[in-house]
Design an enzyme around this catalytic site. Structure first.
Site, PDB file in Angstrom:
ATOM      1  N   HIS A  14     110.667 -10.040  17.056  1.00 60.06           N
ATOM      2  CA  HIS A  14     111.964 -10.305  16.420  1.00 60.06           C
ATOM      3  C   HIS A  14     111.859 -10.699  14.953  1.00 60.06           C
ATOM      4  CE1 HIS A  14     110.705 -14.418  17.354  1.00 60.06           C
ATOM      5  NE2 HIS A  14     111.483 -14.763  16.346  1.00 60.06           N
ATOM      6  N   GLY A  16     109.977  -9.052  12.728  1.00 61.99           N
ATOM      7  CA  GLY A  16     109.711  -7.864  11.919  1.00 61.99           C
ATOM      8  C   GLY A  16     111.001  -7.208  11.451  1.00 61.99           C
ATOM      9  N   MET A  17     110.863  -6.140  10.671  1.00 56.05           N
ATOM     10  CA  MET A  17     112.057  -5.483  10.128  1.00 56.05           C
ATOM     11  C   MET A  17     112.961  -4.931  11.237  1.00 56.05           C
ATOM     12  SD  MET A  17     112.422  -2.286   7.484  1.00 56.05           S
ATOM     13  CE  MET A  17     111.021  -1.423   8.155  1.00 56.05           C
ATOM     14  N   VAL A  18     112.376  -4.206  12.185  1.00 52.05           N
ATOM     15  CA  VAL A  18     113.207  -3.592  13.232  1.00 52.05           C
ATOM     16  C   VAL A  18     113.702  -4.644  14.211  1.00 52.05           C
ATOM     17  CG1 VAL A  18     113.284  -1.873  15.083  1.00 52.05           C
ATOM     18  CG2 VAL A  18     111.993  -1.390  13.000  1.00 52.05           C
ATOM     19  N   GLY A  19     112.805  -5.525  14.647  1.00 50.03           N
ATOM     20  CA  GLY A  19     113.189  -6.557  15.611  1.00 50.03           C
ATOM     21  C   GLY A  19     114.304  -7.448  15.072  1.00 50.03           C
ATOM     22  N   GLY A 108     108.607   3.753  19.456  1.00 46.20           N
ATOM     23  CA  GLY A 108     107.435   4.482  18.966  1.00 46.20           C
ATOM     24  C   GLY A 108     107.582   4.802  17.500  1.00 46.20           C
ATOM     25  N   SER A 109     107.212   6.025  17.133  1.00 48.79           N
ATOM     26  CA  SER A 109     107.228   6.417  15.724  1.00 48.79           C
ATOM     27  C   SER A 109     107.171   7.942  15.638  1.00 48.79           C
ATOM     28  CB  SER A 109     105.999   5.824  15.052  1.00 48.79           C
ATOM     29  OG  SER A 109     105.659   6.563  13.918  1.00 48.79           O
ATOM     30  N   SER A 110     107.697   8.489  14.544  1.00 45.11           N
ATOM     31  CA  SER A 110     107.667   9.951  14.396  1.00 45.11           C
ATOM     32  C   SER A 110     106.244  10.466  14.158  1.00 45.11           C
ATOM     33  CB  SER A 110     108.586  10.386  13.253  1.00 45.11           C
ATOM     34  OG  SER A 110     108.186   9.772  12.055  1.00 45.11           O
ATOM     35  N   CYS A 111     105.283   9.566  13.896  1.00 44.02           N
ATOM     36  CA  CYS A 111     103.912  10.051  13.679  1.00 44.02           C
ATOM     37  C   CYS A 111     103.217  10.442  14.979  1.00 44.02           C
ATOM     38  CB  CYS A 111     103.096   9.029  12.903  1.00 44.02           C
ATOM     39  SG  CYS A 111     102.668   7.602  13.880  1.00 44.02           S
ATOM     40  N   TYR A 138      97.106   4.875  15.306  1.00 46.43           N
ATOM     41  CA  TYR A 138      98.432   4.299  15.606  1.00 46.43           C
ATOM     42  C   TYR A 138      99.209   5.261  16.511  1.00 46.43           C
ATOM     43  CZ  TYR A 138     103.166   2.572  14.559  1.00 46.43           C
ATOM     44  OH  TYR A 138     104.452   2.088  14.645  1.00 46.43           O
ATOM     45  N   LYS A 142     100.892   4.787  20.281  1.00 54.46           N
ATOM     46  CA  LYS A 142     102.324   4.966  20.541  1.00 54.46           C
ATOM     47  C   LYS A 142     102.565   6.047  21.610  1.00 54.46           C
ATOM     48  CE  LYS A 142     104.179   1.785  18.055  1.00 54.46           C
ATOM     49  NZ  LYS A 142     104.957   0.730  18.700  1.00 54.46           N
ATOM     50  N   HIS A 181     105.025   0.587   3.588  1.00 61.38           N
ATOM     51  CA  HIS A 181     105.374   1.996   3.544  1.00 61.38           C
ATOM     52  C   HIS A 181     105.879   2.313   2.140  1.00 61.38           C
ATOM     53  CE1 HIS A 181     105.294   1.672   7.978  1.00 61.38           C
ATOM     54  NE2 HIS A 181     104.863   2.910   7.871  1.00 61.38           N
ATOM     55  N   ASP A 271      98.291  12.196   0.589  1.00 64.29           N
ATOM     56  CA  ASP A 271      99.677  12.624   0.798  1.00 64.29           C
ATOM     57  C   ASP A 271     100.137  12.398   2.237  1.00 64.29           C
ATOM     58  OD1 ASP A 271     100.895  13.523  -1.492  1.00 64.29           O
ATOM     59  OD2 ASP A 271     100.094  15.565  -1.334  1.00 64.29           O
TER      60      ASP A 271
HETATM   61  P1  GDP Z   1     103.534   7.996   6.200  1.00 61.67           P
HETATM   62  O1  GDP Z   1     104.852   8.624   6.492  1.00 61.67           O
HETATM   63  O2  GDP Z   1     102.806   7.549   7.414  1.00 61.67           O
HETATM   64  O3  GDP Z   1     102.682   8.883   5.306  1.00 61.67           O
HETATM   65  O4  GDP Z   1     103.888   6.619   5.449  1.00 61.67           O
HETATM   66  P2  GDP Z   1     104.022   6.019   3.988  1.00 61.67           P
HETATM   67  O5  GDP Z   1     105.408   5.516   3.855  1.00 61.67           O
HETATM   68  O6  GDP Z   1     102.932   5.021   3.786  1.00 61.67           O
HETATM   69  O7  GDP Z   1     103.789   7.194   2.927  1.00 61.67           O
HETATM   70  C1  GDP Z   1     104.689   8.252   2.736  1.00 61.67           C
HETATM   71  C2  GDP Z   1     104.286   9.071   1.508  1.00 61.67           C
HETATM   72  O8  GDP Z   1     104.612   8.331   0.328  1.00 61.67           O
HETATM   73  C3  GDP Z   1     102.790   9.399   1.411  1.00 61.67           C
HETATM   74  O9  GDP Z   1     102.670  10.706   0.900  1.00 61.67           O
HETATM   75  C4  GDP Z   1     102.304   8.373   0.388  1.00 61.67           C
HETATM   76  O10 GDP Z   1     101.131   8.784  -0.293  1.00 61.67           O
HETATM   77  C5  GDP Z   1     103.500   8.322  -0.549  1.00 61.67           C
HETATM   78  N1  GDP Z   1     103.554   7.120  -1.416  1.00 61.67           N
HETATM   79  C6  GDP Z   1     103.831   7.130  -2.743  1.00 61.67           C
HETATM   80  N2  GDP Z   1     103.774   5.891  -3.264  1.00 61.67           N
HETATM   81  C7  GDP Z   1     103.495   5.053  -2.215  1.00 61.67           C
HETATM   82  C8  GDP Z   1     103.333   3.630  -2.113  1.00 61.67           C
HETATM   83  O11 GDP Z   1     103.431   2.895  -3.065  1.00 61.67           O
HETATM   84  N3  GDP Z   1     103.066   3.131  -0.869  1.00 61.67           N
HETATM   85  C9  GDP Z   1     102.954   3.953   0.234  1.00 61.67           C
HETATM   86  N4  GDP Z   1     102.703   3.403   1.419  1.00 61.67           N
HETATM   87  N5  GDP Z   1     103.093   5.297   0.156  1.00 61.67           N
HETATM   88  C10 GDP Z   1     103.353   5.841  -1.044  1.00 61.67           C
END
Ligand code: GDP
Length: 316
Positions: A14, A16-19, A108-111, A138, A142, A181, A271
């Site tokens: 609870h 965290g951001m989602v909780g 879960g997560s879209s990953c 991760y 999930k 993120h 990326d």
């Molecule tokens: P992902 O969806 O698991 O790849 O989660 P992220 O949110 O960490 O990254 C999304 C994309 O944003 C990736 O291509 C990262 O390289 C890019 N990105 C650009 N700048 C940033 C940053 O400052 N932090 C993070 N986490 N990602 C970044």
């Protein structure tokens, strides 16, 4: 229809951001919230989790507790990501069965989907191809959570469901550069560059990859909707239904923050997966729609960020 009114509802995770968004959303459901801080219950300890659940006997559980992070954290701390998440979900889901929990929602997560899944990604793309290496550990945890819910449904008739959100951002996000993120990471860097008069901000990667984002408050609303209205083995995607490139996102953040400097791209950083857009037709067909356009959500998040004292922001 699973009514929440009058029920004891445990939101695991609870703080965290989602909780925390789920807790805010549940305030209008007339249920009795059960919340336990991490310092009092380590969800990775099976005996402690079973003991706590036996004592408190929740009717419904949201499994929003997880060890989460962005591309950097996922790539550098794979053991924590797989161990913590497997143990949290294993302990909670099994204890929920033992204690007769009536409804459980696993987040879960879209990953979980293959790196090159056809876009937009439908639920049945699960396990149809190889995962993205930067978050494989991760994702495996999930996927195990989804399968746990399915197995307990088949064998014991437990009403345990799973929801798969796209990249979440919003209130109470984690702003630590090593953990965050892309949205909180960039928002904070751009904000600090504005305050300090730094002429440019580096965005990780090429900026060409695409991501879909869902606002924390929309996600919480969708999760409560599923908890009340959905019962089935199939996990359900939940997102905004739209994606943008990281370059477009960075431009939008520059605008929201009011930063006058330049954006550059650091291609020595990964990326990750090229695109991750969820097909949300299943949840839309059930009657739920996302509400907050990305620009509006970012403005709200930035307002929240600038209103907090630095100490109240995670990672800042
Ligand atoms: P992902 O969806 O698991 O790849 O989660 P992220 O949110 O960490 O990254 C999304 C994309 O944003 C990736 O291509 C990262 O390289 C890019 N990105 C650009 N700048 C940033 C940053 O400052 N932090 C993070 N986490 N990602 C970044």
């Amino acid at each position: 229809m699973f009514e929440l009114a009058g029920k004891k509802v445990w939101v695991a995770g609870h703080s965290g951001m989602v909780g925390s968004a789920v807790v805010r959303r549940l305030e209008s459901e007339s249920c009795k919230l059960l919340l336990v801080p991490h310092s009092e219950l380590d969800l990775r300890r099976q005996d402690k989790v079973e003991q706590w659940m036996q004592e408190h006997r929740p009717d419904a559980v949201f499994v929003a507790a997880a060890t989460v992070g962005g591309i950097h954290a996922n790539s550098t701390r794979p053991a924590e990501f797989i161990y913590d998440n497997l143990s949290i979900e294993l302990n909670i889901i099994h204890a929920a069965h033992v204690c007769g929990v009536k409804k459980l929602l696993f987040l879960g997560s879209s990953c979980i989907y293959p790196k090159f899944a056809p876009q937009p990604i439908t639920e049945d793309a699960l396990l149809s191809g190889t995962l993205e290496p930067t978050n494989e550990f991760y994702a495996i945890a999930k996927i195990a959570g989804i399968k746990l819910c399915a197995a307990y449904r088949w064998q014991y008739g437990c009403d345990f469901i799973s929801a798969m959100p796209s990249n979440v951002y919003g209130i109470n996000d984690n702003f630590n550069q090593q953990m965050s993120h892309v949205i909180p990471g960039l928002l904070r860097r751009i904000h600090e560059a504005k305050l300090q008069g730094v002429p440019s901000v580096a965005v990780w990667g090429s900026g060409a990859v695409r991501r879909e984002f869902i606002f924390s408050e929309d996600l919480a609303d969708g999760l409560v909707y599923l908890m009340k209205c959905y019962s089935g083995e199939q996990h359900v995607n939940i997102g905004s239904g739209e994606d943008i490139t990281i370059r477009q996102l960075a431009d939008m953040l520059v605008d929201v923050v009011g930063y006058k400097g330049e954006i550059t791209f650091d291609t020595s950083k990964p990326d990750g997966t090229p695109r991750k857009l969820l097909d949300i037709s299943a949840i839309k067909a059930m009657g739920w729609h996302p509400e907050t356009p990305l620009r509006k959500g970012l403005e709200e998040m930035y307002r929240w960020f600038t209103n907090q004292s630095a100490g109240a922001i995670r990672g800042a």
